[in-house]
Design a protein around this motif. Sequence first.
Motif, PDB file in Angstrom:
ATOM      1  N   TYR A 179      86.211 -26.956 -54.403  1.00  0.00           N
ATOM      2  CA  TYR A 179      85.745 -28.692 -55.120  1.00  0.00           C
ATOM      3  C   TYR A 179      84.811 -28.679 -56.155  1.00  0.00           C
ATOM      4  N   ILE A 180      84.701 -28.265 -56.701  1.00  0.00           N
ATOM      5  CA  ILE A 180      83.294 -29.511 -58.029  1.00  0.00           C
ATOM      6  C   ILE A 180      83.675 -30.008 -58.663  1.00  0.00           C
ATOM      7  N   GLN A 181      82.862 -31.192 -59.118  1.00  0.00           N
ATOM      8  CA  GLN A 181      83.213 -32.100 -59.584  1.00  0.00           C
ATOM      9  C   GLN A 181      84.350 -32.621 -59.715  1.00  0.00           C
ATOM     10  N   GLU A 182      85.133 -32.692 -58.338  1.00  0.00           N
ATOM     11  CA  GLU A 182      86.298 -33.473 -57.965  1.00  0.00           C
ATOM     12  C   GLU A 182      86.983 -31.826 -58.268  1.00  0.00           C
ATOM     13  N   MET A 183      87.114 -31.006 -59.058  1.00  0.00           N
ATOM     14  CA  MET A 183      88.292 -30.615 -59.299  1.00  0.00           C
ATOM     15  C   MET A 183      88.398 -29.020 -58.851  1.00  0.00           C
ATOM     16  N   PRO A 184      89.446 -28.423 -59.023  1.00  0.00           N
ATOM     17  CA  PRO A 184      89.876 -27.751 -58.178  1.00  0.00           C
ATOM     18  C   PRO A 184      89.845 -26.041 -58.343  1.00  0.00           C
ATOM     19  N   LEU A 185      88.899 -24.932 -57.888  1.00  0.00           N
ATOM     20  CA  LEU A 185      88.493 -24.301 -58.146  1.00  0.00           C
ATOM     21  C   LEU A 185      89.310 -22.852 -57.364  1.00  0.00           C
ATOM     22  N   GLY A 186      90.020 -22.277 -57.670  1.00  0.00           N
ATOM     23  CA  GLY A 186      91.227 -21.243 -56.444  1.00  0.00           C
ATOM     24  C   GLY A 186      90.818 -20.098 -56.210  1.00  0.00           C
ATOM     25  N   ILE A 187      91.200 -19.363 -55.555  1.00  0.00           N
ATOM     26  CA  ILE A 187      90.026 -18.043 -56.034  1.00  0.00           C
ATOM     27  C   ILE A 187      91.066 -16.977 -54.769  1.00  0.00           C
ATOM     28  N   PHE A 188      91.736 -16.235 -55.106  1.00  0.00           N
ATOM     29  CA  PHE A 188      92.521 -15.463 -54.535  1.00  0.00           C
ATOM     30  C   PHE A 188      92.309 -13.817 -54.455  1.00  0.00           C
TER      31      PHE A 188
END
Length: 337
Positions: free
Chosen positions: A296-305
């Motif tokens: 969570y960066i600046q409350e925005m999710p970043l998903g990495i799979f």
Amino acid sequence: MIEIQNLSKIYNTKNGVVKGVDDVTLSIQKGEIYGIVGYSGAGKSSLLRCINLLERPSTGHLTVDGTDLTSLKGEPLRLARLKIGMIFQHFYLISQKTVFENIAFALKAAKVPSKEITKRVESLLDMVGLSDKRDVYPSQLSGGQKQRVAIARALANNPKVLLCDEATSALDPTTTKSILNLLKKINEELDITVVLITHEMNVVKEICHRMAIMQDGRVIEEGAVYKIFSNPKTALAKEFIASVVSFDIPESIVRSCTGPIVKVTFRGKVAGEGVISDTLQQFNLKGNFLHCSIEYIQEMPLGIFVMELKGEKKEIQKALDYIEHRDAQVEVLRDGI
């Protein structure tokens, strides 16, 4: 708020001429927290010291709140510097003075009337959470408390800009988090522009809005923190991000995989959606998850799979195309064998 135009700083050393800062141009907006990242020797601290003219740039221009500091000298420059607070890694408190006296010292140096000093210092102590440490000496404080005193001192003259030079590097992780939360509070409540120098990507991820990455005196990548984390362009940016979000998979696990290995990056709200499970069902594939995380960066999710895909080759390609059409970035790390 801060405009840096074609700024360079050259040092004459016994080994020859060294460019500490090499033709840097940056624009830092009012009220943001801006991170400048780089390894030791990248030029980030030299650039920071140029911003308040602790070091005068060799070439270029520097404008802070509409004033070209590079055109000032003497008393006008001293007065302009009062609007730029600065904190350091090693605090630089006066050991013979109490917490109150350390903060008051900055006000006395600015010739603030004595009757105003007490009120201002007590207000600052309350802001940084040290009202109960008013009359103690620096030797009686923890590292985090010393940095809070240094922050209060830097805020004494109501600056519009706060410069932080590796302000958390000497602190443990828990104390670092508390200091970062304090800087965020100061930024939000006082509308102070914060410029933060660090080599720790976790610090940038925690509180910065935008950032620049420096190498050999130059800015090699610049932009919103979320954008750089989700789609780094340079090898150095990728290296820094890997220190926070690791994708390393044991070689023994990789060797055991027979299908293609792919990395999928989801940005924004799609990171919280079930795109992977939808894809596997729709294209009759099996997925072997090797790594997954949501930052969570600046409350925005970043998903990495990172996963191995098993199934017919045509179906796998269709699945990857489908994922990309769902606003995800797909990178094939290894083709199937």
